[in-house]
Write a protein that holds these residues in place. Structure first.
Motif, short mmCIF file in Angstrom:
data_model
loop_
_atom_site.label_atom_id
_atom_site.label_comp_id
_atom_site.label_asym_id
_atom_site.label_seq_id
_atom_site.Cartn_x
_atom_site.Cartn_y
_atom_site.Cartn_z
N GLY A 175 37.82 40.92 43.56
CA GLY A 175 38.73 41.85 44.01
C GLY A 175 39.73 40.72 44.88
O GLY A 175 40.71 41.56 45.37
N ARG A 176 39.61 39.49 44.85
CA ARG A 176 40.19 38.86 45.95
C ARG A 176 42.00 38.77 45.53
O ARG A 176 42.65 38.83 46.40
CB ARG A 176 39.70 37.51 46.13
CG ARG A 176 40.30 36.67 47.16
CD ARG A 176 39.57 35.53 47.38
NE ARG A 176 38.05 35.71 47.58
CZ ARG A 176 36.97 34.74 48.01
NH1 ARG A 176 37.38 33.44 47.43
NH2 ARG A 176 35.87 35.01 48.21
N LEU A 182 35.62 39.09 50.87
CA LEU A 182 35.98 39.99 49.60
C LEU A 182 35.23 39.15 48.63
O LEU A 182 35.05 38.16 48.49
CB LEU A 182 37.41 39.92 49.60
CG LEU A 182 38.34 40.64 50.06
CD1 LEU A 182 39.76 40.53 49.90
CD2 LEU A 182 38.08 42.22 50.37
N PRO A 183 34.57 40.29 47.64
CA PRO A 183 34.15 39.46 46.58
C PRO A 183 35.10 38.74 45.72
O PRO A 183 36.35 39.06 45.78
CB PRO A 183 33.55 40.89 45.70
CG PRO A 183 34.30 41.67 46.28
CD PRO A 183 34.54 41.34 47.67
N GLN A 184 34.89 37.89 44.77
CA GLN A 184 35.77 37.13 44.23
C GLN A 184 36.75 37.98 43.18
O GLN A 184 37.88 37.73 43.09
CB GLN A 184 35.02 35.98 43.13
CG GLN A 184 35.75 35.01 42.67
CD GLN A 184 36.59 34.17 43.38
OE1 GLN A 184 36.12 33.73 44.46
NE2 GLN A 184 37.90 33.64 43.18
N ALA A 193 43.65 42.18 46.22
CA ALA A 193 43.84 42.25 47.62
C ALA A 193 45.00 41.10 48.01
O ALA A 193 45.87 41.62 48.93
CB ALA A 193 42.70 41.89 48.25
#
Length: 388
Positions: free
Chosen positions: A6-7, A2-4, A10
């Motif tokens: 959106g982490r 995951l990109p930072q 999530a």
């Protein structure tokens, strides 16, 4: 990956999904699906155990952490840090995969997840750590100046070897189809049977060989045959309407009694105190049971049967006859528990002394067909005695 940006969202989403009463089971199913698709179990060995400690996403991670913690307990047994093991176990037990299900409680997720077993695995690991730590404090064996010192040391501390061993085996039995603790159980069995029992026997045997066996008395410790005069008769004299109940549980060890004492003091409006007495010799059931009854003399007849003041006392009816002379009676625990409250009151009406005979542990542990259930029998005995 995951990109930072959106982490964090999530992580929050997955946590809410796992904890959802209505959606938790779908999380477990999809988590298993994803773990299989990415071959997760084969990848986890490359991660340090500490890096996984807060990961709740996959069941495979839970198994890996439990496995790593077991390896740590085994590898550091001689220098074990109990609090470190307990801290990890407690954190994992509070998570999604290893939560304990109390009576009537439910945890979101698939019912097929072995949560009780996982919880028991962590309990077993902490208990094993406590056992090894206790052993390490007595690494040189047991050395006491005299029999009274050793007797009191058992009542104060050494009984914990027996208690921790039983607790470990109880937890290991609950998770036996899950082989995480199998190797550890072998080590605990060896330490208990080959080291503890052997060293304890050698230390105690030294005092038997130097005079204890000849007099069979220990300073300030009552003998078993004095039980009625010391524990029952004084209670009866306290008040005109005093009634005394004596529960005799065969094969109920001191360490189990210590646990029962804690339970009674924690749950009920009782004052429970624990003490011990020096057994009769030979220490077998027929003589031990007889010595607890009111008596002036104990003797054998020509058949080797024990007599109390000349009367046989092997059966419930015979013990009832002996107790009748003291305005008492004998009853089996199972018979008493099966009665309604008013029926129980009617049964003991007019009696000053009621002896209740309980045989949960000995009945299970003394039969080769059922002896493997002994640890469960002790747990059931504690519950039944508390109920009584």
């Amino acid at each position: 990956i995951l990109p930072q940006a959106g982490r964090a969202n999530a992580v929050v989403c997955l946590a809410g999904w796992r904890d959802s009463a209505s959606k938790g089971s779908s999380y477990d199913l999809l988590s298993e699906y994803v773990a299989n698709r990415i071959s997760l179990s084969g990848r986890l060995a490359s991660f340090d155990a500490d890096a996984l400690i807060d990961v709740q996403t996959f069941l495979d991670v839970e198994k890996e952490i439990a496995h790593n913690l077991k390896e740590r307990v085994i590898a550091t047994a001689e220098t074990i840090n109990v609090e470190e093991v307990r801290e990890i176990a407690t954190r994992r037990q509070a998570g999604h995969w290893a939560q304990r299900l109390g009576e009537g409680a439910t945890v979101p997720g698939a019912t097929s997840i072995p949560r009780k077993e996982l919880h028991a695995v962590y309990e077993a690991l902490v208990t094993a750590a406590e056992f090894f730590a206790l052993r390490n404090t007595h690494a040189g064996g047991f050395d006491f100046d005299d029999a009274p010192a050793m007797y009191r040391a058992y009542g104060d501390e050494l009984y914990r070897f027996d208690q921790l061993y039983r607790h470990f085996c109880e937890y290991a039995d609950k998770s036996q189809h899950w082989n995480v603790v199998k190797q550890l159980r072998e080590q605990i069995e060896a330490a208990y049977s080959n080291w503890y029992i052997t060293m304890l026997g050698l230390a105690w045997g030294k005092f038997l060989a130097t005079g204890l066996l000849g007099k069979w008395q220990i300073e300030r410790i009552p003998n078993q045959y004095e039980f009625y005069e010391r524990n029952v008769r004084p209670r009866l004299k306290e008040a005109e309407n005093r009634k005394v109940y004596v529960i005799i549980s065969d094969a109920f060890r001191y360490e189990a009694a210590q646990e029962l004492t804690q339970e009674l003091n924690g749950k009920y409006r009782f004052q429970a105190a624990l003490s011990s007495q020096l057994s009769v010799l030979p220490s077998y059931t027929a003589l031990g049971m007889a010595s607890l009854l009111p008596h002036k003399t104990l003797q054998y007849n020509q058949k080797g049967e024990v007599l109390v003041d000349g009367k046989p006392c092997a059966s419930s009816d015979q013990r009832n006859d002996v107790l009748s002379a003291a305005e008492g009676m004998a009853v089996r625990a199972g018979d008493l528990l099966s009665l309604r409250k008013e029926e129980g009151r009617d049964l003991v009406a007019g009696k000053k002394v009621v002896y209740i005979y309980h045989d949960q542990i000995d009945a299970i542990g003394d039969d080769r067909k059922t002896e493997g259930d002994t640890f469960h029998a002790v747990r059931k005995a504690i519950d039944e005695l508390s109920e009584l």
